[in-house]
Design a protein around this motif. Structure first.
Motif, PDB file in Angstrom:
ATOM      1  N   GLN A 136       0.948  -1.218   0.181  1.00 35.96           N
ATOM      2  CA  GLN A 136      -0.019  -0.013   0.119  1.00 35.96           C
ATOM      3  C   GLN A 136       0.963   1.311   0.175  1.00 35.96           C
ATOM      4  OE1 GLN A 136      -3.134  -2.012  -1.082  1.00 35.96           O
ATOM      5  NE2 GLN A 136      -3.784   0.073   0.104  1.00 35.96           N
ATOM      6  N   ASN A 137       0.293   2.440   0.514  1.00 34.41           N
ATOM      7  CA  ASN A 137       0.955   3.527   0.552  1.00 34.41           C
ATOM      8  C   ASN A 137       1.291   3.921  -1.096  1.00 34.41           C
ATOM      9  OD1 ASN A 137       4.133   5.114   1.972  1.00 34.41           O
ATOM     10  ND2 ASN A 137       1.903   6.091   1.684  1.00 34.41           N
ATOM     11  N   MET A 138       0.398   3.649  -1.798  1.00 38.34           N
ATOM     12  CA  MET A 138       0.594   4.215  -3.405  1.00 38.34           C
ATOM     13  C   MET A 138      -0.635   5.156  -3.572  1.00 38.34           C
ATOM     14  SD  MET A 138       2.925   2.257  -4.493  1.00 38.34           S
ATOM     15  CE  MET A 138       2.770   2.883  -6.339  1.00 38.34           C
ATOM     16  N   PRO A 139      -0.362   6.426  -4.005  1.00 39.96           N
ATOM     17  CA  PRO A 139       1.401   6.729  -4.439  1.00 39.96           C
ATOM     18  C   PRO A 139       1.852   7.489  -3.082  1.00 39.96           C
ATOM     19  CG  PRO A 139      -0.119   8.503  -5.174  1.00 39.96           C
ATOM     20  CD  PRO A 139      -1.005   7.444  -4.669  1.00 39.96           C
ATOM     21  N   MET A 140       3.115   7.164  -3.084  1.00 40.85           N
ATOM     22  CA  MET A 140       3.827   7.868  -1.797  1.00 40.85           C
ATOM     23  C   MET A 140       3.818   9.446  -1.984  1.00 40.85           C
ATOM     24  SD  MET A 140       7.158   5.154  -1.692  1.00 40.85           S
ATOM     25  CE  MET A 140       7.966   5.541  -2.942  1.00 40.85           C
ATOM     26  N   ASN A 141       4.192   9.963  -1.038  1.00 39.96           N
ATOM     27  CA  ASN A 141       4.335  11.508  -0.877  1.00 39.96           C
ATOM     28  C   ASN A 141       3.088  12.009  -1.229  1.00 39.96           C
ATOM     29  OD1 ASN A 141       7.011  11.368  -0.560  1.00 39.96           O
ATOM     30  ND2 ASN A 141       7.551  11.185  -2.961  1.00 39.96           N
ATOM     31  N   ASN A 142       2.015  11.545  -0.674  1.00 46.34           N
ATOM     32  CA  ASN A 142       0.506  11.949  -0.934  1.00 46.34           C
ATOM     33  C   ASN A 142      -0.130  12.038   0.314  1.00 46.34           C
ATOM     34  OD1 ASN A 142      -1.957  12.788  -2.315  1.00 46.34           O
ATOM     35  ND2 ASN A 142      -1.038  12.241  -4.054  1.00 46.34           N
ATOM     36  N   GLN A 634       9.309  -7.720   0.073  1.00 48.57           N
ATOM     37  CA  GLN A 634      10.074  -6.467  -0.284  1.00 48.57           C
ATOM     38  C   GLN A 634       9.158  -5.779  -1.771  1.00 48.57           C
ATOM     39  OE1 GLN A 634      13.641  -6.855  -2.538  1.00 48.57           O
ATOM     40  NE2 GLN A 634      14.416  -5.221  -1.353  1.00 48.57           N
ATOM     41  N   THR A 635       8.656  -4.772  -1.707  1.00 45.28           N
ATOM     42  CA  THR A 635       8.164  -4.122  -2.659  1.00 45.28           C
ATOM     43  C   THR A 635       8.940  -3.042  -3.374  1.00 45.28           C
ATOM     44  OG1 THR A 635       5.933  -4.265  -1.290  1.00 45.28           O
ATOM     45  CG2 THR A 635       6.035  -2.895  -3.412  1.00 45.28           C
ATOM     46  N   LYS A 636       9.007  -3.071  -4.902  1.00 42.40           N
ATOM     47  CA  LYS A 636       9.768  -2.216  -5.594  1.00 42.40           C
ATOM     48  C   LYS A 636       8.848  -1.698  -6.547  1.00 42.40           C
ATOM     49  CE  LYS A 636      14.273  -3.385  -4.623  1.00 42.40           C
ATOM     50  NZ  LYS A 636      15.352  -2.678  -4.141  1.00 42.40           N
ATOM     51  N   LEU A 637       9.359  -0.171  -7.030  1.00 43.10           N
ATOM     52  CA  LEU A 637       8.339   0.540  -7.915  1.00 43.10           C
ATOM     53  C   LEU A 637       9.199   0.916  -9.156  1.00 43.10           C
ATOM     54  CD1 LEU A 637       7.216   3.197  -5.205  1.00 43.10           C
ATOM     55  CD2 LEU A 637       5.994   0.895  -5.986  1.00 43.10           C
ATOM     56  N   ASP A 638       8.488   0.839 -10.571  1.00 42.17           N
ATOM     57  CA  ASP A 638       9.028   1.286 -11.584  1.00 42.17           C
ATOM     58  C   ASP A 638       8.236   2.388 -12.000  1.00 42.17           C
ATOM     59  OD1 ASP A 638      11.067  -0.745 -11.677  1.00 42.17           O
ATOM     60  OD2 ASP A 638       9.932  -2.084 -12.710  1.00 42.17           O
ATOM     61  N   ASN A 639       8.810   3.191 -12.812  1.00 48.23           N
ATOM     62  CA  ASN A 639       7.996   4.459 -13.399  1.00 48.23           C
ATOM     63  C   ASN A 639       7.807   5.335 -12.046  1.00 48.23           C
ATOM     64  OD1 ASN A 639       8.595   3.419 -16.066  1.00 48.23           O
ATOM     65  ND2 ASN A 639       6.736   2.328 -15.893  1.00 48.23           N
ATOM     66  N   PHE A 640       8.377   5.396 -11.309  1.00 43.69           N
ATOM     67  CA  PHE A 640       7.844   6.249 -10.110  1.00 43.69           C
ATOM     68  C   PHE A 640       8.354   7.600 -10.344  1.00 43.69           C
ATOM     69  CE2 PHE A 640       9.341   7.743  -5.739  1.00 43.69           C
ATOM     70  CZ  PHE A 640       7.963   8.037  -5.496  1.00 43.69           C
ATOM     71  N   THR A 641       7.469   8.269 -10.227  1.00 47.97           N
ATOM     72  CA  THR A 641       7.663  10.063 -10.417  1.00 47.97           C
ATOM     73  C   THR A 641       7.875  10.343  -8.941  1.00 47.97           C
ATOM     74  OG1 THR A 641       6.426  10.202 -12.361  1.00 47.97           O
ATOM     75  CG2 THR A 641       7.054  12.013 -11.307  1.00 47.97           C
ATOM     76  N   ASP A 642       9.106  11.112  -8.687  1.00 44.79           N
ATOM     77  CA  ASP A 642       9.461  11.368  -7.302  1.00 44.79           C
ATOM     78  C   ASP A 642       8.749  12.682  -6.912  1.00 44.79           C
ATOM     79  OD1 ASP A 642      10.221  11.445  -4.693  1.00 44.79           O
ATOM     80  OD2 ASP A 642      12.241  12.164  -5.382  1.00 44.79           O
ATOM     81  N   ALA A 643       7.453  12.918  -7.043  1.00 48.52           N
ATOM     82  CA  ALA A 643       6.622  14.128  -7.008  1.00 48.52           C
ATOM     83  C   ALA A 643       5.126  13.952  -6.479  1.00 48.52           C
ATOM     84  CB  ALA A 643       6.692  15.101  -8.421  1.00 48.52           C
ATOM     85  N   GLY A 644       4.972  14.779  -5.344  1.00 47.07           N
ATOM     86  CA  GLY A 644       3.685  14.430  -4.774  1.00 47.07           C
ATOM     87  C   GLY A 644       2.692  15.586  -5.286  1.00 47.07           C
ATOM     88  N   GLU A 713       9.020   1.257   1.098  1.00 49.01           N
ATOM     89  CA  GLU A 713       9.335   0.812   2.493  1.00 49.01           C
ATOM     90  C   GLU A 713       8.050   1.267   3.320  1.00 49.01           C
ATOM     91  OE1 GLU A 713      14.079   1.613   2.960  1.00 49.01           O
ATOM     92  OE2 GLU A 713      12.822   3.612   2.606  1.00 49.01           O
ATOM     93  N   ALA A 714       7.127   1.393   2.885  1.00 43.20           N
ATOM     94  CA  ALA A 714       5.669   1.948   3.803  1.00 43.20           C
ATOM     95  C   ALA A 714       5.226   0.755   4.703  1.00 43.20           C
ATOM     96  CB  ALA A 714       4.528   2.378   2.913  1.00 43.20           C
ATOM     97  N   MET A 715       5.728  -0.493   4.452  1.00 46.62           N
ATOM     98  CA  MET A 715       5.299  -1.759   5.172  1.00 46.62           C
ATOM     99  C   MET A 715       6.614  -2.265   5.799  1.00 46.62           C
ATOM    100  SD  MET A 715       1.938  -1.719   5.049  1.00 46.62           S
ATOM    101  CE  MET A 715       1.137  -0.672   4.408  1.00 46.62           C
ATOM    102  N   PRO A 716       6.701  -3.009   6.808  1.00 46.67           N
ATOM    103  CA  PRO A 716       7.572  -3.513   7.420  1.00 46.67           C
ATOM    104  C   PRO A 716       8.235  -4.670   6.497  1.00 46.67           C
ATOM    105  CG  PRO A 716       5.872  -3.392   9.142  1.00 46.67           C
ATOM    106  CD  PRO A 716       5.407  -2.915   7.826  1.00 46.67           C
ATOM    107  N   MET A 746       7.162   5.248   6.329  1.00 43.84           N
ATOM    108  CA  MET A 746       5.830   5.475   5.505  1.00 43.84           C
ATOM    109  C   MET A 746       6.033   7.103   5.081  1.00 43.84           C
ATOM    110  SD  MET A 746       1.706   5.492   6.659  1.00 43.84           S
ATOM    111  CE  MET A 746       1.681   3.775   6.710  1.00 43.84           C
ATOM    112  N   TYR A 747       5.843   7.282   3.662  1.00 45.33           N
ATOM    113  CA  TYR A 747       5.947   8.341   2.993  1.00 45.33           C
ATOM    114  C   TYR A 747       4.409   9.010   3.023  1.00 45.33           C
ATOM    115  CZ  TYR A 747      10.439   6.270   1.158  1.00 45.33           C
ATOM    116  OH  TYR A 747      11.552   5.699   0.883  1.00 45.33           O
TER     117      TYR A 747
END
Length: 827
Positions: A136-142, A634-644, A713-716, A746-747
């Motif tokens: 979860q925590n998708m998207p981050m920075n929101n 472990q959760t990885k993200l592709d095409n992640f825009t580092d902008a909220g 990294e929003a989950m243990p 958690m972002y």
């Protein structure tokens, strides 16, 4: 004082052993079904000679085989057909009522800590966040709303209790109490093919107890203790004759917080209500002028309040002609994390309403129809967040069998209505300003084929037709299980599931007047009637084994990919200029109002997740049982825009400043003649790299990048549980449970909120105190239960008895120990 009371209570328990009565059921009255409903703890009440007789009743050739029967409970949620847990083709866990009560769990959410793959973190006393496998925590920075679990379908007796307004589960509104539960069944992994949309990460089915001739007419479970915590339920149930059974139950729960302080973003600290109000009145970065907002936190000492009543009627003419009707009413309130933009991330959420559920078997046709009618306020004190909801569900299926093949075709219909008009002063103040609806119709089929004795092949297919968006969505499961022998089973699953759209995504039509706050004068929340719904595909391998009759091990490894996460993001920033300030002749300033236009849209980001769970159920001896699980993901993200959201709005603001500066002189005559001029920017990340670099170099905006293989990294990444139940004497049981999770991060947009950053810029605070970094935590729980006789149990219960009071959820409360004492009565 609390500890003295507990010590006295323990002494009373042991003193009661002197006159304790026999609590065992008469062996001569036991049936096979009675024995199969026993727990290992129940079996421990009988001596060896009596256990031998019980073995004869169920046809067990050894005590190990008897243990196996009691460990390997039947499950229905994994395939919609009753089958043994060992043979279940999916990653499935069953928690029996006895396991839950013995563990000392004070809520359904807390009990889920015993389930592998489930992460449970407490926000305030008794208010939880529950996730299956994370991701979860998708998207981050929101906003924190995107950290809520919106991918797990929770049902009560097969009836969905999902929140279609914002998405997710309002756990405090579950209408069933611990005393009414027969069991909890949890299926991990995409299951929309069986249960419809939002069963993306899994399904949690809460199943109530059947009423039969052995059901106590009156039963109650009451406990109370520290933090003004009182929890209880009373059940009155009776089998009237061999065809008719009836029951009614009531439950209540009240819990206080350890502190009345709430976290204030603009102060970057926890404040009392008076401090919160005073600092907000003097807040140099913008004042929340809406006084009704304080209604949201006017009961800051209360963590949770809940009360409800349920009624049941069951009628059985014959095996293929049965009817079950249940109904209930519930009121709840919880102090939880906010779903919107507020000066505090604490938020009171309340609900009030009723449900009706009808389930029947009509000559092989399984019919279920249900209604939920609830008034919900997602953010007390804020206009627009209170809504009337109605949800209708109808499901019909039929099981066909031919030798080695079975086929279960089915159809489903769901209609959900939300209406906020009665709760706003004028149209425009609400999110919807209308009665809006989401509908979907589905056709499904499940094939179960056993070509040879050891091999089982299962295919479940479902096609869902939505009104928003107006299209069909497929979901499926393909399963193969191979039973190597009676003690070893290998399984493989490939499945796909989708999330539905939610009301706030599909119908938002709300303009937020930000009078007194910094930033744009208005923010408009727009809709999206043609969204791409989030989809997950998963591959899973599992191995279930019984190395001995007393041990059941389950190992599962999974890999999934998910895309089309939806979020509220900026579309355009507009500036309506109505006048010009010439007080500085060399640089005239525009006068007017800015509006940020936002809508819910799909993001390019893709999530990929890999994980492993190992669980064990062990009967070490008749007196000692163990239940444990460990999990890694472990959760990885592709095409992640580092902008909220705020980053993009800032970027648009930078371009808008340039546009206004370049055009203001030419447009001045028109504006000064009384004709406003509107300027706008719809800039998105990556479209103007030079502007991004300029804003970043001046500290206004961090450099926006599109990244791959980014850790979410929003989950243990690691968590687990170990539970031991020990019965030193016939009437005394002691359960100890340890629960551990690793640190996580958690972002959210709030950590980089301009209001917090301004504290540093204005030298009010040298550094920000609170962040999304959550430390690892170990909790130790214990319950001591003493059975005085057939009718009475007394117990003491300690949750987090080491008093580890670190936060479990970002910006929420410090959660310390909870100490309770209680009694169970059965007549």
């Amino acid at each position: 004082m609390t500890k003295k009371i507990l010590h006295l209570f323990i002494l009373l328990i042991f003193a009661a052993t002197i006159n304790a009565q026999n609590i065992k059921k008469d062996i001569s009255t036991l049936t096979r079904s009675d024995v199969l409903e026993m727990s290992i703890e129940d079996l421990a009440n009988y001596d060896l000679e009596e256990v031998m007789k019980i073995m004869d009743i169920v046809g067990a050739s050894s005590i190990e085989e008897l243990y196996e029967l009691l460990l390997n409970k039947d499950v229905t949620s994994a395939s919609k057909s009753e089958e043994s847990l060992f043979d279940s083709p999916l990653s499935t866990t069953v928690l029996s009522s006895n396991e839950i009560i013995t563990s000392g769990a004070t809520s359904i959410e807390e009990a889920l800590r015993m389930v592998p793959g489930v992460i449970v973190r407490e926000k305030t006393n008794g208010v939880y966040d529950v996730q299956i496998r994370g991701g979860q925590n998708m998207p981050m920075n929101n906003m924190l709303i995107y950290a809520e679990n919106t991918t797990t379908l929770v049902m009560v007796d097969g009836r969905p209790v999902f929140n279609y307004g914002m998405g997710g589960i309002l756990w405090e509104t579950l209408p069933i109490s611990l005393g009414e539960l027969d069991r909890i069944e949890v299926v991990r992994g995409p299951s929309s093919a069986l249960y419809g949309p939002n069963a993306v990460n899994g399904v949690i089915n809460l199943i109530s107890k059947n009423i039969n001739e052995d059901t106590p007419v009156i039963s109650t479970n009451i406990q109370g203790g520290s933090l003004s915590t009182f929890i209880g339920d009373v059940n009155v149930k009776k089998q009237i004759n061999d065809k008719l059974a009836m029951g009614i139950s009531g439950s209540f729960e009240t819990r206080n917080r350890e502190s009345e302080e709430i976290y204030a973003i603009y102060a970057d600290e926890f404040l009392s209500i008076s401090e919160f109000v005073d600092q907000n009145d003097n807040n140099p970065f913008g004042k929340w002028s809406n006084d009704s907002y304080y209604e949201m936190i006017d009961e800051a000492d209360i963590a949770k309040e809940k009360k409800g009543v349920n009624a049941y009627i069951a009628y059985k003419e014959k095996d293929n002609l049965t009817f079950n009707v249940s109904t209930g009413y519930l009121e709840s309130q919880a102090m939880t994390s906010t779903l919107g933009d507020n000066p505090s991330l604490h938020n009171i959420r309340s609900s009030e309403g009723y449900h009706i559920n009808f389930v029947s078997n009509l000559f092989g046709f399984n019919l279920q129809a249900s209604l939920n009618n609830v008034e919900q306020d997602f953010c007390r004190g804020r206009s627009g967040w209170q809504q009337s909801t109605e949800q209708y569900n109808v499901n019909l299926d039929y099981l066909l069998k031919w030798n080695k093949l079975s086929f279960r075709p089915g159809i489903s219909y769901q209609s959900v209505y939300y209406d906020d008009r009665d709760n706003i002063e004028k149209l425009g103040d609400g999110f919807f300003n209308a009665r809006v609806a989401l509908r979907n119709f589905a056709a499904s089929g499940r094939f179960d084929f056993t070509p040879i004795e050891k091999l089982r092949l299962v295919a479940a297919l479902r096609a869902e037709k939505y009104n928003v968006p107006d299209k069909w969505m497929p979901s499926y499961q393909f399963i193969g299980s191979y039973k190597i022998n009676e003690n070893n089973l290998f399984r493989a699953v490939y499945s796909r599931a989708n999330q539905s759209t939610f009301m706030i995504n599909a119908y938002s039509n709300y303009t937020w007047n930000r009078d007194g706050l910094k930033g744009p004068s208005y923010v408009h929340f727009g809709d999206n009637n043609d969204p791409n719904m989030m989809v997950m595909n998963m591959i899973e391998l599992g191995f279930r084994t019984r190395p001995s009759k007393r041990i059941l091990l389950d190992i599962e490894a999974f890999y999934n990919r998910a895309k089309d996460f939806s979020a509220l993001m900026p579309d355009e920033l507009s500036y309506e200029v109505t006048d010009i300030d010439f007080s500085e002749p060399t640089s005239p300033s525009p006068i007017g109002e800015q509006t940020l236009h936002t809508s819910h849209r799909s993001l390019d980001v893709e999530s990929k997740q890999f994980g492993i769970s190992i669980s064990a159920d062990m009967v070490i001896s008749k007196k000692l049982q163990l239940k444990a699980h460990v999990n890694w993901q472990q959760t990885k993200l592709d095409n992640f825009t580092d902008a909220g959201r705020d980053n993009i709005a800032t970027l648009q603001g930078g371009e808008l400043t340039s546009i206004v500066t370049a055009n203001l002189a030419n447009d001045a005559p028109t504006i000064l003649s009384g004709k406003p001029k509107t300027y706008s920017s719809d800039l998105q990340p990556g479209e103007n790299p030079l502007l991004e670099q300029y804003l970043a170099s001046n500290g206004i905006l961090k450099q926006i990048e599109v990244l791959n293989d980014v850790d979410n990294e929003a989950m243990p990444s690691f968590w687990g549980s170990l539970s031991l139940t020990y019965k030193p004497i016939e009437k005394l049981s002691i359960t100890a449970q340890g629960y551990y999770y690793d640190n996580y991060y958690m972002y959210s947009q709030y950590e980089n909120d301009p209001r917090r950053a301004a504290l540093i810029a204005y030298n009010i605070k040298p550094e920000l105190e609170y962040s999304g970094n959550m430390d690892s935590k170990f909790l130790l729980n214990a319950k001591i239960n003493y059975k005085i006789n057939d009718n009475i149990d007394v117990f003491v219960n300690g949750r987090n008895i080491l008093d580890n009071d670190s936060q479990e959820y970002v910006f929420m409360d410090k959660i310390g120990g909870l100490y309770l004492a209680g009694i169970n009565l059965r007549f």
